[in-house]
Write a protein that holds these residues in place. Sequence first.
Motif, PDB file in Angstrom:
ATOM      1  N   VAL A 161       0.786  -1.233   0.000  1.00  0.00           N
ATOM      2  CA  VAL A 161       0.000   0.000   0.000  1.00  0.00           C
ATOM      3  C   VAL A 161       0.824   1.293   0.000  1.00  0.00           C
ATOM      4  N   ALA A 162       1.886   1.324   0.816  1.00  0.00           N
ATOM      5  CA  ALA A 162       2.518   2.608   1.164  1.00  0.00           C
ATOM      6  C   ALA A 162       2.912   3.465  -0.045  1.00  0.00           C
ATOM      7  N   GLU A 163       3.677   2.877  -0.980  1.00  0.00           N
ATOM      8  CA  GLU A 163       4.194   3.684  -2.092  1.00  0.00           C
ATOM      9  C   GLU A 163       3.085   4.153  -3.019  1.00  0.00           C
ATOM     10  N   ARG A 164       2.169   3.244  -3.331  1.00  0.00           N
ATOM     11  CA  ARG A 164       1.081   3.617  -4.244  1.00  0.00           C
ATOM     12  C   ARG A 164       0.215   4.695  -3.628  1.00  0.00           C
ATOM     13  N   LEU A 165       0.016   4.574  -2.328  1.00  0.00           N
ATOM     14  CA  LEU A 165      -0.768   5.572  -1.609  1.00  0.00           C
ATOM     15  C   LEU A 165      -0.100   6.940  -1.760  1.00  0.00           C
ATOM     16  N   ARG A 166       1.206   6.980  -1.532  1.00  0.00           N
ATOM     17  CA  ARG A 166       1.939   8.241  -1.632  1.00  0.00           C
ATOM     18  C   ARG A 166       1.888   8.791  -3.049  1.00  0.00           C
ATOM     19  N   ASN A 167       2.020   7.920  -4.034  1.00  0.00           N
ATOM     20  CA  ASN A 167       2.050   8.374  -5.420  1.00  0.00           C
ATOM     21  C   ASN A 167       0.696   8.861  -5.926  1.00  0.00           C
ATOM     22  N   LEU A 168      -0.381   8.361  -5.335  1.00  0.00           N
ATOM     23  CA  LEU A 168      -1.707   8.703  -5.851  1.00  0.00           C
ATOM     24  C   LEU A 168      -2.422   9.772  -5.040  1.00  0.00           C
ATOM     25  N   GLY A 169      -2.141   9.844  -3.750  1.00  0.00           N
ATOM     26  CA  GLY A 169      -2.987  10.659  -2.877  1.00  0.00           C
ATOM     27  C   GLY A 169      -2.469  12.055  -2.667  1.00  0.00           C
ATOM     28  N   VAL A 227      -7.303   8.585  -3.036  1.00  0.00           N
ATOM     29  CA  VAL A 227      -6.850   7.412  -3.779  1.00  0.00           C
ATOM     30  C   VAL A 227      -8.042   6.544  -4.171  1.00  0.00           C
ATOM     31  N   ALA A 228      -8.928   6.309  -3.209  1.00  0.00           N
ATOM     32  CA  ALA A 228     -10.070   5.431  -3.476  1.00  0.00           C
ATOM     33  C   ALA A 228     -10.950   5.987  -4.593  1.00  0.00           C
ATOM     34  N   SER A 229     -11.064   7.323  -4.657  1.00  0.00           N
ATOM     35  CA  SER A 229     -11.970   7.913  -5.646  1.00  0.00           C
ATOM     36  C   SER A 229     -11.223   8.402  -6.886  1.00  0.00           C
ATOM     37  N   TYR A 230      -9.969   8.003  -7.027  1.00  0.00           N
ATOM     38  CA  TYR A 230      -9.103   8.538  -8.076  1.00  0.00           C
ATOM     39  C   TYR A 230      -9.745   8.497  -9.461  1.00  0.00           C
ATOM     40  N   ARG A 231     -10.284   7.344  -9.854  1.00  0.00           N
ATOM     41  CA  ARG A 231     -10.895   7.251 -11.188  1.00  0.00           C
ATOM     42  C   ARG A 231     -12.377   6.906 -11.082  1.00  0.00           C
ATOM     43  N   LEU A 232     -12.932   6.969  -9.878  1.00  0.00           N
ATOM     44  CA  LEU A 232     -14.348   6.663  -9.700  1.00  0.00           C
ATOM     45  C   LEU A 232     -15.129   7.963  -9.490  1.00  0.00           C
ATOM     46  N   LYS A 233     -16.446   7.848  -9.358  1.00  0.00           N
ATOM     47  CA  LYS A 233     -17.266   9.053  -9.165  1.00  0.00           C
ATOM     48  C   LYS A 233     -16.994   9.636  -7.783  1.00  0.00           C
ATOM     49  N   GLN A 234     -16.714  10.941  -7.744  1.00  0.00           N
ATOM     50  CA  GLN A 234     -16.302  11.587  -6.502  1.00  0.00           C
ATOM     51  C   GLN A 234     -17.364  11.514  -5.406  1.00  0.00           C
ATOM     52  N   THR A 235     -18.586  11.923  -5.746  1.00  0.00           N
ATOM     53  CA  THR A 235     -19.597  12.086  -4.692  1.00  0.00           C
ATOM     54  C   THR A 235     -19.876  10.807  -3.905  1.00  0.00           C
ATOM     55  N   PRO A 236     -20.255   9.692  -4.559  1.00  0.00           N
ATOM     56  CA  PRO A 236     -20.577   8.498  -3.752  1.00  0.00           C
ATOM     57  C   PRO A 236     -19.367   7.906  -3.033  1.00  0.00           C
ATOM     58  N   ILE A 237     -18.223   7.844  -3.715  1.00  0.00           N
ATOM     59  CA  ILE A 237     -17.066   7.173  -3.116  1.00  0.00           C
ATOM     60  C   ILE A 237     -16.499   7.993  -1.962  1.00  0.00           C
ATOM     61  N   SER A 256      -9.003  -0.354  -5.510  1.00  0.00           N
ATOM     62  CA  SER A 256      -8.881   0.787  -6.410  1.00  0.00           C
ATOM     63  C   SER A 256      -7.463   0.872  -6.971  1.00  0.00           C
ATOM     64  N   MET A 257      -6.504   0.378  -6.217  1.00  0.00           N
ATOM     65  CA  MET A 257      -5.120   0.439  -6.687  1.00  0.00           C
ATOM     66  C   MET A 257      -4.713  -0.809  -7.476  1.00  0.00           C
ATOM     67  N   TYR A 258      -5.386  -1.924  -7.209  1.00  0.00           N
ATOM     68  CA  TYR A 258      -4.912  -3.186  -7.774  1.00  0.00           C
ATOM     69  C   TYR A 258      -5.808  -3.788  -8.850  1.00  0.00           C
ATOM     70  N   TRP A 259      -7.072  -3.411  -8.880  1.00  0.00           N
ATOM     71  CA  TRP A 259      -7.996  -4.133  -9.756  1.00  0.00           C
ATOM     72  C   TRP A 259      -8.593  -3.194 -10.785  1.00  0.00           C
ATOM     73  N   GLU A 263      -5.369   2.413 -16.421  1.00  0.00           N
ATOM     74  CA  GLU A 263      -4.005   2.347 -16.938  1.00  0.00           C
ATOM     75  C   GLU A 263      -3.163   3.555 -16.502  1.00  0.00           C
ATOM     76  N   ALA A 264      -3.727   4.744 -16.696  1.00  0.00           N
ATOM     77  CA  ALA A 264      -2.995   5.959 -16.331  1.00  0.00           C
ATOM     78  C   ALA A 264      -2.767   6.010 -14.821  1.00  0.00           C
ATOM     79  N   GLN A 265      -3.779   5.608 -14.067  1.00  0.00           N
ATOM     80  CA  GLN A 265      -3.650   5.582 -12.607  1.00  0.00           C
ATOM     81  C   GLN A 265      -2.550   4.616 -12.189  1.00  0.00           C
ATOM     82  N   TYR A 266      -2.510   3.492 -12.864  1.00  0.00           N
ATOM     83  CA  TYR A 266      -1.549   2.454 -12.508  1.00  0.00           C
ATOM     84  C   TYR A 266      -0.118   2.949 -12.740  1.00  0.00           C
TER      85      TYR A 266
END
Lengths: 104, 553
Positions: free
Chosen positions: B119-127, B134-144, B454-457, B535-538
């Motif tokens: 988790v640690a590095e990906r969290l730092r790179n995305l958040g 991170v959780a809402s990075y490519r998902l809909k902002q409001t619900p997530i 959200s980071m792996y799948w 892909e871009a998130q990854y």
Amino acid sequence: MKQALVDRIKNDPDYIRLVSERSRFAWILTIIMLVIYFGFVLVIAFDPSFLGTPLFKGSVTTIGIPIGVGVILSAFILTGIYVRRANGEFDELTRRIKEKAKEA
Amino acid sequence: MRALLFLLLASAGIFAGEALTGAVEKQPLNMSAIIMFVIFVGATLGITYWAAKRTKTAKDFYTAGGGITGFQNGMAIAGDYMSAASFLGISALVYSKGYDGLIYSIGFLVGWPIILFMVAERLRNLGKYTFADVASYRLKQTPIRTLAAFGSIATVILYLIAQMVGAGKLIQLLFGLDYEIAVVLVGVLMILYVTFGGMLATTWVQIIKAFLLLSGATFMAIAVMAHYNFNFETLFATAVQMKDLTIMEPGALISDPISAISLGVALMFGTAGLPHILMRFFTVSDAKEARKSVFYATGFIGYFYILTFIIGFGAIVMVFNNPQYLDLAKQAIDGGSPILGGDNMAAIHLSHAVGGDFFLGFISAVAFATILAVVSGLTLAGASAISHDLYASVIRKGKTDGLMEMKVSKVATVVLGIIAIFLGITFEDQNIAFMVGLAFAIAASANFPILFLSMYWSKLTTRGALLGGSLGLLTAAVLVILGPTVWVDVLKNAEAIFPYKYPALFSVSAAFIGIWFFSITDKSESAKQEKEAFEAQYIRSQTGIGAEGASEH
């Protein structure tokens, strides 16, 4: 990130190497940690008296003490192994990928 | 007093070490402890003043400007983890049950390597500021963001109540002051640290406290070992003479395999879903420092647990049956060898046995300072969820500036502080031991699965995350209520409907299966776009290209 950049990085051999090597390494270490911990937990659940075996003949200290401390140390050592390789090899690969991404 | 330990073991099981519960008796006024605590407060308020001058933007407020080093952050993370209850509770568990105390602490440690590897590095790179970024990075902002904020706030409030009640009980035991004084004092100081000093002050308060706690515990462990010429066999042999051989092997802490595995799942994934811990990864400059943070944190926490093990055994040989610490009044009624203030005071009495009145005052002050530092981190995480996730992203749809967001955050801090004071006083005589367990269950079952997938799948969709995450959250809450800790111990029913104390194995599975099912059956157009955005998130998660605060900016 633009699609052109995504496609370029995606096909960068350094990137492919970074992702596959690091994922493999991280998963191996994760599995080692899980096996150590859940192995320890399962011994407690199924055969707790094993951990109560004296360390040597006539000792009060049981095998459980070095094993327990060993689990703690293994957690620390595994993180150390990962950080060592990541801060060297993986960061070097990342640096090269970033440089190439900037050039274009 | 015995109730304290009884609850610790019987009703609360493993998590009670995080929540000091049960009735306590007020002790005589302890002046040296109060003076040392006042010095600590003075120093930390000085730091807050210094930090306030450096906290100008939202980034400063949430992440201390991203300028914390890996070593400092590792110390702060360790500080978040080494709460007063884990210091007193684990040493008390070792003191009363021996080996079981070690099993308990190991469970809390082994989540850290997994956090580092996964988790640690990906969290730092995305958040940016919160894990919901991170959780809402490519998902809909409001619900997530709403769900993530809800999970964060629930975790924070449950944890806060346990800490506030612990603070009230501790001040009666350690300083001889009233319960309400402690709760109000902790609430007010925490509001001051967080609103004025933001993450910078919160981090430094945590670092100083971690340093004091580690130094004090090291001194105690060395003093105990010096007594036995640094020979563990002699120490254990003496302890066994005082008690019996069962303290050298696993006892009744873990009885069946399902509970054992479920507990392991809760501790591992729960740690990786605690908002105040995840937030610390945004205070460092890049993935390299994030990695180092976990390495140092794991070292400090592991070292601390080894110290508490020695301290627990030290208390067996130096405090147990020592007439100086014996509670004669209690002994006359119940027999046995109860110590003054109950088993949670084992480490405190040991500090007196090895270092006299002065050191007793020091350890008491550090124990109380610990609560203060932990609640500050919790409150900052809760306030960030309110201001950054709910206000800025959900209500204002991102159309706000950092200064306004920071203002909302400060108001949220004050409100959370007042709620914490109010709940702390309300829950004084309630059985709150289940709360930390519930906090871990929610963190493991709602926060962690969404964050991880959200980071792996790549096939994760908004619908899957929302429905699956809610399912995990509900399952965790319902199973805790139907389980032994609430259904039997709080609601006084004869038998639990759900037989296991730790629901994580079931609720985490429910979350993962729910997220998987509702994602793969999601055929909407937005789901397609979300999958394409992976892909871009990854790439960013792997390399840090485009990451907030990364060096090439």
